[in-house]
Enzyme design. Structure first.
Site, PDB file in Angstrom:
ATOM      1  N   HIS A 153       0.837  -1.208   0.000  1.00 18.37           N
ATOM      2  CA  HIS A 153       0.000   0.000   0.000  1.00 18.37           C
ATOM      3  C   HIS A 153       0.870   1.255   0.000  1.00 18.37           C
ATOM      4  O   HIS A 153       1.916   1.309   0.655  1.00 18.37           O
ATOM      5  CB  HIS A 153      -0.869   0.042   1.262  1.00 18.37           C
ATOM      6  CG  HIS A 153      -2.045  -0.874   1.231  1.00 18.37           C
ATOM      7  ND1 HIS A 153      -1.952  -2.215   1.510  1.00 18.37           N
ATOM      8  CD2 HIS A 153      -3.357  -0.624   0.955  1.00 18.37           C
ATOM      9  CE1 HIS A 153      -3.164  -2.765   1.422  1.00 18.37           C
ATOM     10  NE2 HIS A 153      -4.024  -1.822   1.079  1.00 18.37           N
ATOM     11  N   ASN A 184       8.160  -4.395   3.515  1.00 16.06           N
ATOM     12  CA  ASN A 184       6.750  -4.072   3.706  1.00 16.06           C
ATOM     13  C   ASN A 184       6.262  -4.442   5.103  1.00 16.06           C
ATOM     14  O   ASN A 184       5.511  -3.682   5.733  1.00 16.06           O
ATOM     15  CB  ASN A 184       5.913  -4.802   2.651  1.00 16.06           C
ATOM     16  CG  ASN A 184       4.437  -4.463   2.734  1.00 16.06           C
ATOM     17  OD1 ASN A 184       4.054  -3.339   3.026  1.00 16.06           O
ATOM     18  ND2 ASN A 184       3.600  -5.456   2.474  1.00 16.06           N
TER      19      ASN A 184
END
Length: 309
Positions: A153, A184
């Site tokens: 994201h 991440n």
């Protein structure tokens, strides 16, 4: 007119590949000033924090049918956009889409205790194609399958618990970039959590996130921009990611904190300040502009304040 940062270091793939942290600078805030210090111990610059009079963001957003349009997406327009290409507006963030790389060039969102609070749950969200993007320029879930990269994201899902739709909007693949799983799930996740923690300390927190594709010197001594692509749609894998924070204090001061992390495993124990860099480095590398927008906003607000006196 003061600049927020004066850069003497350009971010390079070489400096980031050598160490776990970013070779460049970090920023310390002392006595109302911004002090930029490189990681090798030399002082780069020292300039005042920009004072900004307190004005509601709605005062400078568009009118519709004689009334001010107020929403979380228009609120992020307060400091303008880093670029003006392919702008898309979602429930609580605004993005500029890069059709060539099949990912966003940048995403801006505003964090507050209200946006971070709610009953929304990501288990009800699924990654999905962005139908507003032409199919030639669109990433799909199949592009990521078996690639070895996470669907990372840019505007984080946890930033928008206030609305299930707002959280679901963060799962558009136009808000996603191929991200190293270790990064991440660890260091980058820590940076996102840190951004959310700042919403408790500052009046307003604006976050702009995006990919970088930085040059690296090869064995022939020349500089090249090289990056992997994944899937049949050739989704570009960034070499690095940036996150620019615009932090407003209750006194009207603004702090600018620009971070860059390499798209590779990063030790999550490394302090986040090691990844702070001069804002000019990000502007030069990305083709985006942040400082002129802030300075323009400052001048506009000063004019409004003077007009009310």
């Amino acid at each position: 007119m003061h600049r927020i940062f004066s850069s003497k270091w350009f971010i390079s793939g070489v400096s980031l590949a050598v160490g776990a942290g970013v070779g460049g600078s970090f920023v310390a805030y002392r006595g109302g000033c911004v002090k930029s210090v490189d990681t090798f111990g030399g002082v780069l610059d020292r300039v005042p924090v920009i004072p900004i009079p307190s004005v509601d963001a709605a005062e400078l957003v568009p009118y519709q049918h004689g009334q001010v349009v107020q929403s979380k997406s228009t609120a992020v327009m307060k400091y303008g956009f880093p670029s003006l290409s392919n702008i898309k507006t979602r429930e609580s963030y605004v993005t500029s889409y890069d059709p060539r790389n099949r990912t966003a060039a940048w995403v801006i969102e505003q964090l507050s205790p209200e946006t971070l609070t709610g009953t929304s749950d990501r288990k009800f969200c699924d990654f999905k194609e962005d139908d507003s993007v032409h199919e030639y320029h669109r990433a799909t879930n199949m592009d990521y399958k078996g690639s070895g990269f996470d669907r990372g994201h840019l505007a984080a899902a946890a930033n928008h618990k206030w609305s299930q739709k707002a959280m679901a909007d963060t799962f558009y693949l136009s808000n996603v970039s191929p991200q190293n799983p270790h990064l991440n799930q660890n260091a980058w996740n820590n940076l996102e959590k840190y951004c959310r923690s700042l919403a408790k300390q500052y009046q307003n927190v604006f976050v702009c996130t995006g990919p970088l594709y930085l040059p690296r010197q090869e064995s022939d001594g020349k500089m090249y921009v090289k990056y992997q692509v994944i899937g049949k749609n050739h989704v570009a894998v960034p070499t690095h990611f940036f996150k620019v924070l615009i932090l407003e204090k209750t006194r009207g001061e603004v702090e600018l904190r620009p971070y860059v992390m390499p798209n590779m495993p990063v030790d999550e124990k490394i302090p986040l300040e090691r990844f702070l860099v001069p804002i000019e480095s990000i502007e030069r590398a990305s083709g985006l502009l942040f400082v002129p927008n802030i300075m323009k906003r400052t001048n506009t607000l000063q004019a409004i304040t003077a007009g009310r006196a």
